[in-house]
Design a protein around this motif. Sequence first.
Motif, PDB file in Angstrom:
ATOM      1  N   GLY A  86      -1.587  -8.845   8.466  1.00  8.12           N
ATOM      2  CA  GLY A  86      -1.949  -9.090   7.059  1.00  8.12           C
ATOM      3  C   GLY A  86      -3.031 -10.132   6.856  1.00  8.12           C
ATOM      4  N   LYS A  87      -3.664 -10.588   7.941  1.00  5.20           N
ATOM      5  CA  LYS A  87      -4.640 -11.680   7.845  1.00  5.20           C
ATOM      6  C   LYS A  87      -5.860 -11.306   6.998  1.00  5.20           C
ATOM      7  N   GLU A  89      -0.786 -11.457  14.974  1.00  5.66           N
ATOM      8  CA  GLU A  89      -1.128 -10.246  15.710  1.00  5.66           C
ATOM      9  C   GLU A  89      -1.876  -9.270  14.814  1.00  5.66           C
ATOM     10  N   SER A  90      -2.387  -8.214  15.448  1.00  7.94           N
ATOM     11  CA  SER A  90      -3.093  -7.188  14.695  1.00  7.94           C
ATOM     12  C   SER A  90      -2.157  -6.547  13.662  1.00  7.94           C
ATOM     13  N   GLY A  91      -2.648  -6.375  12.465  1.00 10.99           N
ATOM     14  CA  GLY A  91      -1.864  -5.718  11.421  1.00 10.99           C
ATOM     15  C   GLY A  91      -0.918  -6.648  10.684  1.00 10.99           C
ATOM     16  N   GLU A  97     -11.948 -13.815  11.668  1.00 13.49           N
ATOM     17  CA  GLU A  97     -12.237 -13.486  13.073  1.00 13.49           C
ATOM     18  C   GLU A  97     -13.724 -13.629  13.392  1.00 13.49           C
ATOM     19  N   ARG A 136      -9.361 -11.003   2.036  1.00 13.73           N
ATOM     20  CA  ARG A 136     -10.000 -10.198   0.985  1.00 13.73           C
ATOM     21  C   ARG A 136      -9.498 -10.607  -0.392  1.00 13.73           C
ATOM     22  N   PHE A 148       0.852  -1.185   0.000  1.00 12.63           N
ATOM     23  CA  PHE A 148       0.000   0.000   0.000  1.00 12.63           C
ATOM     24  C   PHE A 148       0.885   1.231   0.000  1.00 12.63           C
ATOM     25  N   THR A 167      -6.192  -8.932   4.904  1.00 17.37           N
ATOM     26  CA  THR A 167      -5.815  -8.635   3.517  1.00 17.37           C
ATOM     27  C   THR A 167      -5.784  -9.938   2.717  1.00 17.37           C
TER      28      THR A 167
HETATM   29  N1  LIG Z   1      -6.539  -0.205   2.197  1.00 15.70           N
HETATM   30  C1  LIG Z   1      -5.426  -0.064   2.923  1.00 15.70           C
HETATM   31  N2  LIG Z   1      -4.612   0.992   2.761  1.00 15.70           N
HETATM   32  C2  LIG Z   1      -3.458   1.127   3.456  1.00 15.70           C
HETATM   33  N3  LIG Z   1      -3.027   0.228   4.375  1.00 15.70           N
HETATM   34  C3  LIG Z   1      -3.809  -0.847   4.591  1.00 15.70           C
HETATM   35  C4  LIG Z   1      -5.048  -1.060   3.881  1.00 15.70           C
HETATM   36  N4  LIG Z   1      -5.589  -2.242   4.299  1.00 15.70           N
HETATM   37  C5  LIG Z   1      -4.740  -2.737   5.228  1.00 15.70           C
HETATM   38  N5  LIG Z   1      -3.683  -1.910   5.395  1.00 15.70           N
HETATM   39  C6  LIG Z   1      -2.528  -2.139   6.301  1.00 15.70           C
HETATM   40  O1  LIG Z   1      -2.026  -3.436   6.007  1.00 15.70           O
HETATM   41  C7  LIG Z   1      -1.598  -4.083   7.199  1.00 15.70           C
HETATM   42  C8  LIG Z   1      -2.335  -5.397   7.327  1.00 15.70           C
HETATM   43  O2  LIG Z   1      -3.710  -5.134   7.563  1.00 15.70           O
HETATM   44  P1  LIG Z   1      -4.766  -6.291   7.828  1.00 15.70           P
HETATM   45  O3  LIG Z   1      -6.095  -5.667   7.983  1.00 15.70           O
HETATM   46  O4  LIG Z   1      -4.630  -7.322   6.784  1.00 15.70           O
HETATM   47  O5  LIG Z   1      -4.254  -6.889   9.223  1.00 15.70           O
HETATM   48  P2  LIG Z   1      -4.928  -7.961  10.199  1.00 15.70           P
HETATM   49  O6  LIG Z   1      -3.901  -8.999  10.449  1.00 15.70           O
HETATM   50  O7  LIG Z   1      -6.243  -8.405   9.629  1.00 15.70           O
HETATM   51  O8  LIG Z   1      -5.145  -7.130  11.515  1.00 15.70           O
HETATM   52  P3  LIG Z   1      -6.314  -7.221  12.621  1.00 15.70           P
HETATM   53  O9  LIG Z   1      -5.962  -8.422  13.448  1.00 15.70           O
HETATM   54  O10 LIG Z   1      -6.179  -5.965  13.388  1.00 15.70           O
HETATM   55  O11 LIG Z   1      -7.622  -7.372  11.916  1.00 15.70           O
HETATM   56  C9  LIG Z   1      -1.880  -3.111   8.327  1.00 15.70           C
HETATM   57  O12 LIG Z   1      -0.678  -2.406   8.586  1.00 15.70           O
HETATM   58  C10 LIG Z   1      -2.929  -2.187   7.755  1.00 15.70           C
HETATM   59  O13 LIG Z   1      -2.846  -0.912   8.347  1.00 15.70           O
END
Ligand SMILES: Nc1ncnc2c1ncn2[C@@H]1O[C@H](COP(=O)(O)OP(=O)(O)OP(=O)(O)O)[C@@H](O)[C@H]1O
Length: 341
Positions: free
Chosen positions: A55-56, A51-53, A184, A61, A16, A58
Amino acid sequence: MNQPKEIALRDVTQTFRGGALSAIGGELVAVDRVSFTLSSDPSRITSLVGESGSGKSTIARIILGLQRPTGGTVTYNGKDIFCLEGRDYDTYRRDVQPVFQDPYGIFNPFYRVDRIFWRPIEKFGLATGKARGLRLIEESFEAVDLRPADVLGRYPHQLSGGQRQRVMLARVHMLRPAFIIADEPVSMLDAAIRVMFLNVQLDFREKYGMTTLFITHDLSTAYYLGGETMVISQGRIVERGRAEDVITRPAHPYTQQLIASVPEPDPDARWTDRIEVSEQTAEVKSASRDRCLFAERCPHVKERCWKTRPAMMDVRTGHVAACYLYGAASHEESRDAAVTH
Ligand SMILES: Nc1ncnc2c1ncn2[C@@H]1O[C@H](COP(=O)(O)OP(=O)(O)OP(=O)(O)O)[C@@H](O)[C@H]1O
Ligand code: SF4
Ligand SMILES: [Mg+2]
């Protein structure tokens, strides 16, 4: 005999641009060359924990076709999911069903919930006639412990979060997809409904052979579900194997630290509540990721760890970790080898 169905991710990458990083020419790497395959035969539950962030969501999706990755491919039975058309596209949409944390967003607030059952019944010809359709819906409600009278004829906002989740599961039951992508789904549910939800998920695998990618923060949930566990950190899968092995005998120093930081008596501990996540600096995100991203925090770090990214190496049968403690191949070398052989 039916051919097994297969979702295959190869080197899937999502970067991103935007925010503070753009100013210094950097980009955020949310998913970094992730490869794995989900197969319908044998059906199994694979948990993606991190952990949070990390990439799960993503990854979820991307698999659901909601976001096209910046690199790599996702194929369904050998065909790129972003190029599917006609019948192939319809098959994918039916075979791969999502279950989200709170599906409120995917219900149309102006329609009664019945509609999310009748539409696929009509579109996919699941039942002929109103009476048979209704029987099908009722059977699906029974499978997830919902009373039709509590739900049918209501609008989404008239249901509790737990009921909305079960309505989504009932829909999955009715459609009998080959794959469920669950992001989740239990983290907002209270303990009793959570266990019921996980048991329904296990039932779906056993009775109908559904394969699930189950995304969670929570190690105890992954352990409860069994099957396979993949651990993701900073966009990379760092370890995968049988759930029991990964959780009781973690191989990657990152997983070892995570597991050590969850206090024993609290099986509901969320990693994010407990763990000091080292802030990724803009430099790490934008500059060299050509190394082990755990090097700063690893007690076993060697010179090589700073210079090249480790490949997935065998720890024991069916258990791999991306760490130089288990072999010397770099990610690039192992990819080149896969291409040449
Ligand atoms: N559309 C976007 N634009 C910019 N950054 C993004 C976008 N979508 C996700 N990110 C970033 O990509 C990284 C992964 O995000 P993602 O939502 O996949 O994490 P996650 O593992 O699902 O976290 P959580 O457990 O909090 O749901 C994070 O740093 C997030 O801020
Ligand atoms: S590759 Fe090196 S730094 Fe990374 S986890 Fe393994 S030993 Fe530690
Ligand atoms: Mg998420």
